[in-house]
Enzyme design. Structure first.
Site, short mmCIF file in Angstrom:
data_model
loop_
_atom_site.label_atom_id
_atom_site.label_comp_id
_atom_site.label_asym_id
_atom_site.label_seq_id
_atom_site.Cartn_x
_atom_site.Cartn_y
_atom_site.Cartn_z
N ASP A 192 0.70 -1.37 -0.02
CA ASP A 192 0.08 0.16 -0.05
C ASP A 192 0.90 1.23 0.16
O ASP A 192 1.64 1.52 0.78
CB ASP A 192 -0.80 -0.08 1.22
CG ASP A 192 -2.31 0.57 1.06
OD1 ASP A 192 -2.46 1.75 0.40
OD2 ASP A 192 -3.27 0.03 1.39
N CYS A 211 -6.56 3.99 -3.33
CA CYS A 211 -6.37 2.71 -3.11
C CYS A 211 -7.26 1.75 -3.66
O CYS A 211 -7.08 0.89 -4.40
CB CYS A 211 -6.32 2.28 -1.57
SG CYS A 211 -4.97 3.06 -0.76
N HIS A 262 -10.00 -3.60 -1.68
CA HIS A 262 -9.81 -2.41 -0.94
C HIS A 262 -9.77 -2.53 0.57
O HIS A 262 -9.05 -2.01 1.31
CB HIS A 262 -10.69 -1.61 -1.41
CG HIS A 262 -10.81 -0.13 -0.58
ND1 HIS A 262 -11.72 0.30 0.24
CD2 HIS A 262 -9.86 0.82 -0.47
CE1 HIS A 262 -11.42 1.37 0.97
NE2 HIS A 262 -9.77 1.67 0.64
#
Length: 495
Positions: A39, A78, A137
């Site tokens: 991430d 994201c 997600h």
């Protein structure tokens, strides 16, 4: 042997060899795939030439495989970036720019002929699929709000044979995602937290260490499985808060950490192209607030960059442990390893702390692929590739046909050092705009009232995007604009 007998004999021998070699290849088990999503990982690695970062494991994987120096995401946030990755599709409506794109488009849909994701397609073609951590997600792959109890509803209902996560002392996936070493999290502390922490804990004192432990345990189970496997491992860091065990902070001398090479707002742009670092400023105990009107101090900037680098080193160690286990299990010779950063991040660049822009810092991210096949050993790939291209590339490497259409195109030829395709470009979308990246230029068009709506950056003379030169170069704009408009998939009306 007479000469006239030699040629047929040699030809027969070659045909026998090729036939047996083909049979051997056909009998081989398809390759496994280990897909590691990291991430907020921009190209802040030694493999990309960063002078300070300690990332020996990812660097080693890159040296044995391929490092993609021009990989760009479709959307710099994201959930939407992962939607593009998983589906191989560029955004075609505003929903596809949001973090809940997967939930709204996939989680409630019925299974049909078109697979919901590339993981689903692998599963349909004989792969055993395991998800650990943040691949879609949601932090643990389940649909529920940040402060709600854990649900049992999968974000990707048909993609996984197994969906695993260890939330440890944090209790839920989202608590773990925003977790601090004492078991608290951003939500439980009502955002009265710092955007970083050097925890006096070992690797399993933060959630990513638990994810590593789980991944290693599962690999040991998968070793003897007759099916090939796909394992997705999603690490949280270096997403905010930049929390990592103190030993990773201790790898750095803060005074040696460089400041941003482009800390100022670019010339000739509207401030609407940037933002006020809202995600970063949510961490209420931060020592300084970030804003477009004033840069944070050099001292604080170095502290934040130190925290980001420590988080990267922490994740690098986790990846190293998983890779070591692959080798111990003798799976490294049959497993394709992919390391993917879901987008970049501004570390004070253009006076922004965060993602969510159409500048290079937010759109360019890490991509490393290590294939066990000898022909896939190009060390440095400079071709422009997009996140949507990863889907068909994995299918080609796994020799799986695709009857459904997607936007992405395989870049597997780039592994072999083949001549790059002409007009290599990447398209990205956000802030009411489309950005086109070519080998030399970034051209961005915003569909808004605030002028200027066109930005052009020359990456040969201005790689840090400090000056919009659109107004001085109408001929370049005219030549590139039709190519940019090809990327308008209906998101901003007809092109």
């Amino acid at each position: 042997m007479p000469t006239h007998f030699k040629k047929p004999f040699i030809l027969l021998a070659i045909l026998v060899f090729l036939g047996s070699n083909l049979q051997c290849k056909q009998a081989q088990k398809p390759p496994n795939v280990l897909f590691i999503a990291v991430d907020d990982l921009r190209t802040e690695l030694g493999a990309y030439g960063h002078p300070i970062v300690q990332s020996p494991n990812m660097d080693a994987l890159a040296s044995e495989g391929s490092v993609f120096t021009n990989h760009f995401v479709q959307v710099p946030t994201c959930g939407a970036s992962r939607y593009a990755l998983l589906t191989g599709m560029r955004p075609s409506k505003p929903l596809h720019l949001n973090n809940n794109a997967i939930e709204k488009e996939i989680s409630n849909a019925k299974e049909n002929n078109v697979p919901e994701t590339f993981i689903h397609h692998l599963k349909r073609n004989g792969y055993y699929t395991v998800g650990i951590g943040k691949i879609s997600h949601s932090a643990d792959g389940l649909v529920y709000d940040y402060e709600a109890p854990v649900s049992t509803k999968k974000e990707l209902p048909y993609s996984w044979d197994e969906l695993l996560f260890d939330a440890g002392k944090w209790g839920t996936g989202w608590n773990a995602f925003f977790g601090y070493a004492n078991g608290e999290n951003r939500q439980s502390l009502k955002k009265q937290v710092k955007p970083f922490e050097a925890g006096e804990v070992d690797d399993e004192g933060y959630p990513d260490g638990l994810t590593t432990k789980l991944a290693i345990s599962k690999l040991r189970e998968l070793k003897d499985k007759e099916q090939p496997f796909f394992m997705g491992v999603g690490f949280f860091k270096p997403h905010l808060p930049f929390n990592a065990p103190k030993k990773y902070w201790d790898l750095y001398d803060r005074e040696q950490i460089p400041l941003s090479p482009n800390p100022n707002i670019p010339g000739n742009i509207s401030l609407k192209s940037l933002h006020e670092s809202g995600e970063f400023n949510q961490y209420a105990l931060g020592e300084e607030k970030a804003s477009l009107s004033k840069s944070v101090s050099d001292e604080y900037s170095k502290k934040l960059r130190h925290a980001y680098l420590a988080s990267i080193s922490y994740i690098d160690a986790q990846i190293g442990m998983i890779w070591d286990e692959l080798k111990v299990l003798d799976l490294d010779k049959t497993t394709i390893i992919v390391i993917w950063g879901d987008h970049g991040w501004h570390l004070g660049d253009q006076r922004v702390w965060g993602k969510h822009t159409l500048f290079e810092n937010a759109l360019k991210s890490a991509l490393i692929i290590k294939s066990p096949f000898e022909e896939n050993q190009t060390k440095k790939v400079e071709s422009i590739v997009e996140t949507v291209d990863i889907y068909p590339t994995i299918m080609e490497l796994c020799n799986i046909d695709m009857k459904h259409q997607i936007d992405g195109e395989s870049f597997s030829d780039s592994f072999t050092g083949a001549t790059p395709k002409k007009d290599q470009v990447a398209y990205s979308y956000f802030r009411n705009g489309i950005s086109l990246r070519t080998a030399k230029y970034r051209l961005t068009k915003y569909y808004r009232q605030d002028e200027p709506t066109i930005e052009l950056y020359d990456h040969i003379t201005d790689p840090n995007e400090t000056e919009n030169i659109a107004q001085m170069n109408p001929d370049i704009i005219e030549s590139l604009m039709p190519l940019l408009e090809k990327g308008n998939t209906g998101l901003y009306g007809s092109n």
